[in-house]
Design a protein around this motif. Structure first.
Motif, PDB file in Angstrom:
ATOM      1  N   ASN A  21       1.242   3.809  -3.244  1.00 46.33           N
ATOM      2  CA  ASN A  21       0.944   5.237  -3.086  1.00 46.33           C
ATOM      3  C   ASN A  21       2.158   6.088  -3.469  1.00 46.33           C
ATOM      4  OD1 ASN A  21      -0.718   7.476  -2.265  1.00 46.33           O
ATOM      5  ND2 ASN A  21       0.534   7.591  -0.422  1.00 46.33           N
ATOM      6  N   ASP A  59       1.360   6.371   8.300  1.00 48.41           N
ATOM      7  CA  ASP A  59       0.243   6.296   7.362  1.00 48.41           C
ATOM      8  C   ASP A  59      -1.075   6.267   8.108  1.00 48.41           C
ATOM      9  OD1 ASP A  59      -1.192   5.931   5.031  1.00 48.41           O
ATOM     10  OD2 ASP A  59      -0.815   3.785   4.931  1.00 48.41           O
ATOM     11  N   SER A 104      -6.064  -1.076  -0.567  1.00 44.82           N
ATOM     12  CA  SER A 104      -6.770  -0.179   0.364  1.00 44.82           C
ATOM     13  C   SER A 104      -8.270  -0.389   0.420  1.00 44.82           C
ATOM     14  CB  SER A 104      -6.504   1.280  -0.009  1.00 44.82           C
ATOM     15  OG  SER A 104      -5.140   1.553   0.071  1.00 44.82           O
ATOM     16  N   SER A 105      -8.875  -0.613  -0.726  1.00 47.29           N
ATOM     17  CA  SER A 105     -10.340  -0.673  -0.780  1.00 47.29           C
ATOM     18  C   SER A 105     -10.895  -2.087  -0.733  1.00 47.29           C
ATOM     19  CB  SER A 105     -10.843  -0.007  -2.063  1.00 47.29           C
ATOM     20  OG  SER A 105     -10.425   1.331  -2.099  1.00 47.29           O
ATOM     21  N   HIS A 130      -2.948   0.171  -5.396  1.00 40.77           N
ATOM     22  CA  HIS A 130      -3.363   0.908  -4.202  1.00 40.77           C
ATOM     23  C   HIS A 130      -4.850   0.685  -3.917  1.00 40.77           C
ATOM     24  CE1 HIS A 130      -4.100   4.306  -1.475  1.00 40.77           C
ATOM     25  NE2 HIS A 130      -2.845   4.081  -1.113  1.00 40.77           N
ATOM     26  N   LYS A 131      -5.660   0.725  -4.955  1.00 40.38           N
ATOM     27  CA  LYS A 131      -7.094   0.498  -4.796  1.00 40.38           C
ATOM     28  C   LYS A 131      -7.361  -0.933  -4.328  1.00 40.38           C
ATOM     29  CE  LYS A 131     -11.478   0.961  -7.200  1.00 40.38           C
ATOM     30  NZ  LYS A 131     -12.132   1.350  -8.454  1.00 40.38           N
ATOM     31  N   ARG A 160       0.845  -1.200   0.000  1.00 41.28           N
ATOM     32  CA  ARG A 160       0.000   0.000   0.000  1.00 41.28           C
ATOM     33  C   ARG A 160       0.879   1.249   0.000  1.00 41.28           C
ATOM     34  NH1 ARG A 160      -2.362   3.862   3.103  1.00 41.28           N
ATOM     35  NH2 ARG A 160      -4.581   4.211   2.908  1.00 41.28           N
ATOM     36  N   TYR A 215      -1.644  -4.193  11.546  1.00 45.05           N
ATOM     37  CA  TYR A 215      -1.912  -3.032  10.688  1.00 45.05           C
ATOM     38  C   TYR A 215      -1.568  -1.722  11.394  1.00 45.05           C
ATOM     39  CZ  TYR A 215      -4.171  -5.798   7.048  1.00 45.05           C
ATOM     40  OH  TYR A 215      -4.417  -6.682   6.030  1.00 45.05           O
TER      41      TYR A 215
END
Length: 119
Positions: free
Chosen positions: A82, A119, A94-95, A90-91, A78, A110
């Motif tokens: 970025n 972050d 992250s998503s 990244h999507k 991630r 995490y």
């Protein structure tokens, strides 16, 4: 190549990955000089050591290999996605992956890694 939990299930181009892994796993400062001996081209890239260890995995993805995300590999990937504007990765991390993977027993990992990456 150095084996670790985060590399399971990854198809690699062995020569490129091993070379890159040796170059990036030794520290957080990396350099690349042009192969043309007459050129004075140099790029220094500074990333946290944890992210630097995952650059071979990141580059494998960039060059078309599929990868299996894990709790251990997701935060560094991630960060790298970025940092180097790799929007699809990244999507995905992250998503999609982190929201599905985040639970009571993975949350401390995490949080610790996010703190390291600020972050």
């Amino acid at each position: 190549a150095q084996q670790n939990k985060g590399k399971a299930g990854i198809k690699k181009n062995n020569n490129r990955s091993r070379s890159i892994e040796r170059q990036y796993s030794s520290g957080s400062k990396t350099s690349h000089e042009s192969s043309n001996s007459n050129a004075e081209y140099k790029v220094d890239i500074y990333v946290p050591a944890l992210a630097a260890r995952h650059i071979p995995l990141f580059l494998d993805y960039v060059y078309g290999s599929s990868l299996k995300l894990t709790t251990t590999t997701a935060p560094p990937l991630r960060y790298l996605s970025n940092r180097f504007d790799c929007r699809d990765l990244h999507k995905e991390v992250s998503s999609r992956f982190i929201p599905r993977d985040l639970e009571l027993n993975t949350a401390p990992q995490y949080c610790t890694i996010a703190d390291e990456f600020k972050d």
